[in-house]
Structure formats: C-alpha cells, structure tokens
Design an enzyme around this catalytic site. Sequence first.
Site, PDB file in Angstrom:
ATOM      1  CD  GLU A 188      -7.955  60.249 -17.340  1.00 57.83           C
ATOM      2  OE1 GLU A 188      -8.030  59.124 -17.841  1.00 57.83           O
ATOM      3  OE2 GLU A 188      -6.860  60.834 -17.150  1.00 57.83           O
ATOM      4  CB  THR A 219      -6.272  59.113 -22.183  1.00 61.62           C
ATOM      5  OG1 THR A 219      -7.029  58.070 -22.819  1.00 61.62           O
ATOM      6  CG2 THR A 219      -7.149  59.822 -21.175  1.00 61.62           C
ATOM      7  CE  LYS A 235       1.497  39.673  -3.780  1.00 64.85           C
ATOM      8  NZ  LYS A 235       0.056  39.367  -3.677  1.00 64.85           N
ATOM      9  CD1 TRP A 253       2.052  44.590  -1.944  1.00 65.28           C
ATOM     10  CD2 TRP A 253       2.110  44.576  -4.164  1.00 65.28           C
ATOM     11  NE1 TRP A 253       0.932  43.924  -2.364  1.00 65.28           N
ATOM     12  CE2 TRP A 253       0.939  43.902  -3.735  1.00 65.28           C
ATOM     13  CE3 TRP A 253       2.360  44.684  -5.531  1.00 65.28           C
ATOM     14  CZ2 TRP A 253       0.021  43.354  -4.622  1.00 65.28           C
ATOM     15  CZ3 TRP A 253       1.439  44.145  -6.419  1.00 65.28           C
ATOM     16  CH2 TRP A 253       0.288  43.477  -5.966  1.00 65.28           C
TER      17      TRP A 253
END
Length: 546
Positions: free
Chosen positions: A331, A185, A445, A450
Amino acid sequence: MNGLMMNTQLMISSILRHGEKNYPRQEIVSVTVDNPRHRYTYKDFAKRARQLANALEALGAKFGDRIGTLAWNDYRHMELYYAVSGAGMVCHMINPKLFPEQVNYIINHAEDKILFVDVLVMPLIEALKDHLKTVEKIVVLTTSSNMPETSLSNVLCYEDLLAQYDDNYTWPEFDENTACGMCYTSGTTGNPKGVVYSHRSTLLHAYAGALPDATNASNRDVIMPIVPMFHVNAWGIPYASIMVGAKLVMPGPKMADGETLHNLIETENVTYGSGVPTIWMALLDYLDKSNNKIDSLKVASTGGAACPKGIIERLKFDYQTHVLQGWGMTEMSPLGTLFSLKPGMENLPEDQITDLQAKQGRSVFGVELKIVDDENNELPWDGVAFGALKVRGPWIATGYYGMSQEPGAEDCPVDKDGWLNTGDVATIDPEGFMQITDRTKDVIKTGGEWVSSIEIENAAASHPMIAEAAAIGRYHPKWTERPLLIVVLHQDADLNAEQIIDYLREKLHKWSVPDDVVFVEELPHTATGKLNKLALRQDFKDYQFS
C-alpha cells in the site's frame, strides 16, 4: 498567487526518454529461461518498448485497460513496465507463486485483458484457462524456437509479436494521476486486495528512493533487484535505476540461487543488491560452502521481513557489505523507512551501529509516521512507547481497487483523519529510528504484558546453530498466553530446547523467554517470503504447555 512554473505531468514515459537520451549505452543484463546472459543497452530497451506499445494497441488494448504480467526479473518484464504504463494502460504485476485460486481471483477481479506470461508459468495458466473470464490474449515471453507446447488457443509468441511492429511511436501525454500499475496484497486472510499506483506517485517514489539518505543510487552503480518485479514494483528499482542511469543486472528465475547470484555479482561488478532476508541467507550459505567472495557488492538492501542481526553482521564483517534495512508495504509503493546514520553516529561503537541497522530505519521525505494507542492518541518518540503504526504521504494508497474509498469505512485502510493503518506495532526512538515490534495480530499477551514475537525470533536467529525461528502465542491456563518458539536448525546442528531457552535468558526479558521450543524441518512462508504465522497457529492449535 500561483507560481510561474510549467505544469508538465509526471509520466513513466519521461523516465524512459531521459534514460535513452542521457545513457543510451548503459546496459541491462538479464538471466532468462531462453538465454543465460542477455545483454542490451538503454537505447535497445527504449526502442523495443515503443515496438511493444504499438503491438499492445494492435491487439486492441485501450487506455485504462489492465494488462497482466506473470514474469520474473528480466529485460522483457522491464519492457512491459514501461510500454504498458507509457501507453496509458495499467501494468498489473501478478505473483505467480500465489495459490492458483488466488491468481484466478486476482486476474478476474482486475479484469485483465491481455496476459504476458513467462514460459515457467504456462502450466499455471493452462490449469486456469476455463476460469479467466476477461483475458483475450496470452503472450509467452520467449522466442519462437522456445515456445512451449500448449493446449491454449489464444497464445502468441512475444518476440514474434514485437517483430511485426516498428518503433515509430509517440508516448501520449495525460493526467499524472492516471493509474500506471496494480499490485495485489498477498495477505493470509481473505481475498487479495488491489493497490493502484499512479504515474505521479510512482515518479515521486522513485525520486525519494534514489536520495542520498535512501539508496544513494547513481549512474556509477550496478544494481541487481533480486526482490521480484511482481512484488511491489521490485521496490521501485526498475524506475529509479533508469532515472539515474544505473546499469541493471536482472537474475530472472534464479533469484533464490546463491551460485547464480554470486556469479552475477562478480562478473557484472554489482555494487547494490536488493532482496528479502532469506535471499541474503541463501547467498551467504553458498559463499560459506564455496569459500567465494563478493568484493564488488557494497550495499545489500533488505526488507519484507525483519533482518536478523546475524545476517547483518556476517555481511558486514565477513564480506564488507553494508546492510541497508528498510520497511514498507504494498500500500506504500512500498518505501516508508530506510536505515541511515545521522552526523556523528558513525563514531558510535560498532555494536550500537549494528543495533540501529537491525531497526527498520528512519522515514524518507514524503512519508509521515506516527504511533498511536488504542484510543488513537499519538504516542511519543521515546523508544519506549509502542503502538499502532500509521502513515501518510503522496505514494500511499487511499483504498483498494473495487472497494470503498471513504476514509473510516470498514473496507478502507485509511482512517477518518487520512492516515493509513499499517497493521504493524512499532516504537520510534528520539532520533527517528523506527522498529517494528510485531504485527497487531501477532503480539503475544501474557499475564497482562505485551510480548513481541519479532524480538524473540531475532534473538533466537542470532544463535549460530539456528537457521530460522518463529514465535507464536499459545494458550496457557495461568497467563492466558505464553510464547512458543518453533525452530529450524542448520544441517548437522546439535541443540536441544533447554539449551535454546538458556541462551535466550541472556538476551530477553523474563516475560519474553519462551516456555517451550519445538523443532521442525521447515517453516511455512507466504508467497512473498514472509513467515506465515496464521499457518503456524493452525498447525499448533492443539499444542498444550506441559
């Protein structure tokens, strides 16, 4: 009672044998540093892969050894994909665009025994030569006449190496759960983490990727993987293409060059291309300037980052190219979701279809999705609720190389129930269309609400004068955080902050409209082309709203 079926193992080498026997004359066309248009057949490809397997064993590579590659999308890299894995070793694809310190860490952590390196990457390897602890040989992917001068002592020429060995090689059989590939990654925090793919997971992934509701790949296609082969197996295309017998067109180091991509598409009749949104932007910019067309290109698949609706609409309406957006992770091998309509949806108004295309698609068979709240309670697929996105399936990692494989452990990405936490926040509508609303760490936030940074970015990118946009949260004394929009304008565009904010008021909820706009010449990206929000937050750490 067991079924009475043969228990043949799923092997990378079986794809190669199938392709050679059933499509021996099918072509693989490549751009390389030493050849602007190399062309050969599946039969040639399979022969050279067997030669390479003999060469690897002669160099001392043994079952399970990691063999590193730092290379572009071309026929030699394809030979490595198949020969290394087919012989029972692990093909470790390394991103040469990473920082040298990261490349050094990755090679040493994987304990690569041999490196196969493109000519253009040699300066990087020379700079690291005193730090590569386990590397015994470095093979340069070129001919003897194009070998670069080097200060390295353990260097071989790829073509000279292959010429020493015949193709009399029998691919070994072993457990299908054996490792076949590795990819690290390229996260923006901490050291990269190694994901290890098996023969079984890779073949199942290739099967699923070729399904009609996925890429619908066949031997009638001409496929151009523009997404790099060092980036999650080029999304599985090197395997699925040979499996179905498609012609392959490989752009080599020219994957970001709009003129070269156009030339390859038109002269080789490419029907299907895959690349991140910035690649399609580069091609579109070239087409606009040159007044050229891409008549053969029927599908442009995209992933790695949310594709702006502007790109979808330009390809669809200006060039009659269908945009196939997907989502996945290193992944996940990486395929998780792809766009496909359900029966009857083709009659929806065009703007509604485009809205669906702008989402990340529906899960392919083999990948289960769920979204959960902060207490890990599963949330409904109603298109309203959003939560942490989790996945599981046969080509999804159980952990990272050299780290804990115990579900629920701190350094394991899989929870105690066997689900991988993706780090994404998403909604899923009643028809199964998933939309990433943010990375967990990138959600803004503000005043208890949100706000999705991706929603702001997509809305801004729909403005014809905006080339690229990024939204981050910055401290606000009243609301805790408020969105700050950072914008790159198209050349010669004349646009100010107030005009952009007025434009966004028509497209976003009032809480999501940014409080300010900052103009920059370029935005930082990771080595895989994603917006580097960590770098942006660092660059604007002292920013204060007026």
